[in-house]
Design an enzyme around this catalytic site. Structure first.
Site, short mmCIF file in Angstrom:
data_model
loop_
_atom_site.label_atom_id
_atom_site.label_comp_id
_atom_site.label_asym_id
_atom_site.label_seq_id
_atom_site.Cartn_x
_atom_site.Cartn_y
_atom_site.Cartn_z
N GLU A 294 0.85 -1.19 0.00
CA GLU A 294 0.00 0.00 0.00
C GLU A 294 0.89 1.24 0.00
O GLU A 294 1.93 1.27 0.64
CB GLU A 294 -0.88 -0.02 1.25
CG GLU A 294 -1.78 1.18 1.43
CD GLU A 294 -2.43 1.20 2.81
OE1 GLU A 294 -3.57 1.68 2.92
OE2 GLU A 294 -1.79 0.74 3.78
N LYS A 353 -9.84 0.21 -1.95
CA LYS A 353 -10.02 -0.14 -0.54
C LYS A 353 -11.42 0.25 -0.09
O LYS A 353 -11.87 1.37 -0.29
CB LYS A 353 -8.96 0.57 0.29
CG LYS A 353 -8.92 0.20 1.76
CD LYS A 353 -7.77 0.94 2.46
CE LYS A 353 -7.65 0.57 3.92
NZ LYS A 353 -6.54 1.33 4.56
N CYS A 405 -4.35 -3.44 4.16
CA CYS A 405 -3.93 -2.94 5.47
C CYS A 405 -5.02 -3.07 6.54
O CYS A 405 -5.27 -4.15 7.05
CB CYS A 405 -3.46 -1.50 5.33
SG CYS A 405 -2.51 -0.88 6.77
#
Length: 536
Positions: A294, A353, A405
């Site tokens: 990321e 995301k 994440c």
């Protein structure tokens, strides 16, 4: 002279009686509070980077002893203290770069949920087989905390501290809720075993039904974990894929690294070029895909020709698709995006995301915070938008699920990549903001739990470490150090079978919440009947 019994009694009556020292009485009253705090600290110590997973059992045993039979007001306070003892050290990383204010505010709010759970545990502690009801109440509290406020904060789930423990196979049975339930049940069962043993020594009698329930509370989770061991496998069902995880490192730790976006991109491209040289020299096998973390390119390659050129050069040098973590702006929306970059075709697939981080990637209550203090809105100048579709990249014959994440902490965000066909999972992350704190190790443990939960290989490419490759049985086979440039290459198994946890999804959690609700209803009803009988 003969001393009679009467004269002795009179002398005793006339002798001044010594009252208990006031400080001793106060200390006795403080014992439960001190025990609650210390048991919370003990639970924290059971979490990574330490491998002392078993300390969770005495932590809950002490908590059960402290809360058992308490009134709801006392239990609220003791539960809050337990929450502070656990969460203050666990979440200290949230204040590494932005100061102690956000850290303390987060802990103060999250500990309220633990306080409410404490009141619930105290209520059900008067029921037969109370460890069962109490463990279900704890998991119900985790379920709520994972959803509110601001779409939840599951950090600190008991399951996430058990990556090295004997209970780990329970993750494949029913996910984090069943794994956490097993640990908490065993801890409360241990409390009851010790309590009944002490009662038996004092009275010379053992209440067999209660003793049997207590022993089962300890034995059943352990037996269940042993029975679930066959669900944990790293056999290749759909062949293998050779993956490369690239950790480019960052110029320096902390928030300021975002101001050096080009340097971060160059670092990851440079490490990929080194990887290409190692492949060419025959030192490592040619990968089928290269995974960047990321924020490895915070410069939008769709809008910036220089960034595009750097990525294309790296992809062409290694000769295989590269998954790039980028920040892009599309149709006025800011997105945290993974881009699959083909060396010949360029960007071919993207994933946005979906679970963005409050106060990190978007600012809740922006207008209200700005009205109180305009400087607070500078924490997040522009909110990220949420993606809407699960991320599964197809590379050759392999399907790679993506959970970026923060998403690794959320059950649904990982599970639906598998239900959409993922044969392995990647968790690209950026932990550079949190320096060398325990955050990296806590998040790595989450990925290990996810590997067992869904029986999938999990790769963890991180900007500054620790990057890792995790087998479907939760073992870490390769890992990097922190703040080093490195790459990992490994052939990993591809799997398509679904564990019970994957198939059942949220159902085990719902079942445990219903058990908790049933126990609380029973306890409240019994208390009301007792009060009516007393009034009569």
């Amino acid at each position: 002279m003969t001393v009679t019994a009467t004269s002795v009694d009179e002398s005793d009556r006339l002798r001044p009686q010594t009252a208990p020292a006031p400080w001793r009485a106060k200390l006795v009253r403080l014992v439960p509070a001190i025990a609650a705090i210390l048991s919370g600290v003990l639970l924290y110590v059971s979490f990574p980077p330490r491998t002392l997973w078993w300390l969770a059992l005495p932590a809950f045993a002490v908590l059960g002893r402290v809360l058992r039979g308490r009134g709801w007001k006392a239990a609220l306070g003791l539960g809050y203290l337990f929450g502070l003892g656990f969460l203050l050290p666990l979440l200290v990383w949230t204040g590494v770069e932005v100061g102690s204010g956000p850290w303390l505010a987060l802990v103060a709010v999250e500990a309220v949920f633990v306080a409410l759970v404490g009141a619930g545990i105290a209520a059900v502690s008067r029921l037969p087989a109370w460890p069962l009801w109490a463990a279900a109440v704890w998991i119900a509290g985790e379920a709520v905390r994972a959803r509110v406020p601001f779409r939840g904060f599951p950090w600190g789930k008991i399951a996430f501290g058990q990556a090295d423990g004997v209970f780990l196979p329970l993750a494949a049975v029913g996910g984090t809720s069943v794994l956490g339930f097993g640990v908490v049940l065993c801890g409360f069962g241990l409390c009851e075993v010790v309590r009944l043993a002490g009662e038996g020594r004092r009275t010379g009698a053992v209440r067999r039904p209660a003793a049997a329930a207590a022993l089962l509370s300890v034995a059943v989770p352990v037996a269940g974990a042993v029975a679930a061991r066959p669900l944990v496998s790293d056999a290749a069902e759909d062949g293998t894929a050779t993956v490369a995880v690239v950790q480019g490192n960052v110029p320096r730790s902390g928030l300021e690294f975002n101001a050096q976006r080009r340097a971060v991109l160059d670092y990851h491209a440079r490490e990929t070029l080194r990887l290409a040289q190692r492949v060419k020299a025959g030192k490592v096998p040619r990968p089928d895909v290269v995974l960047w973390p990321e924020n490895s390119s915070d410069i939008d390659p769709f809008a910036n020709a220089d960034a595009r050129m750097v990525i294309e050069e790296a992809a062409k040098a290694v000769g295989v698709p590269v998954s790039v973590g980028s920040v892009v702006e599309r149709d006025g929306r800011l997105l945290n995006e993974q881009i699959l970059w083909d060396p010949a075709k360029g960007p071919v697939q993207t994933y946005d995301k979906r679970q963005v981080q409050p106060f990190g990637e978007y600012l809740p209550l922006r207008s209200l915070l700005g009205a109180v203090n305009k400087d607070w809105t500078s924490m997040v100048r522009q909110d990220f938008s949420r993606g809407t579709e699960p991320g599964v990249f197809t590379v050759g014959g392999a399907k790679i699920g993506l959970a970026t994440c923060y998403e690794a902490a959320f059950d649904w965000a990982v599970r639906d990549t598998v239900t959409h066909g993922a044969q392995m999972i990647s968790v690209p992350s950026n932990n550079a903001t949190f320096d060398r704190s325990e955050m990296t190790y806590q998040q790595l443990a989450m990925s290990r739990i996810r590997a067992v939960e869904h029986s999938r290989t999990v790769t963890v490419p991180v900007t500054s470490g620790v990057s890792a490759i995790i087998m479907p049985d939760g073992r870490i086979t390769q890992r990097t150090g922190m703040y080093v440039a490195d790459s990992l290459v490994q052939k990993v198994p591809l799997r398509s079978s679904e564990t019970p946890a994957t198939r059942l999804g949220i159902l085990p959690e719902i079942a445990l919440v219903l058990v908790a609700a049933g126990g609380l209803g029973w306890a409240i009803g019994a208390g009301a009947r007792g009060r009516r009988a007393g009034d009569a």
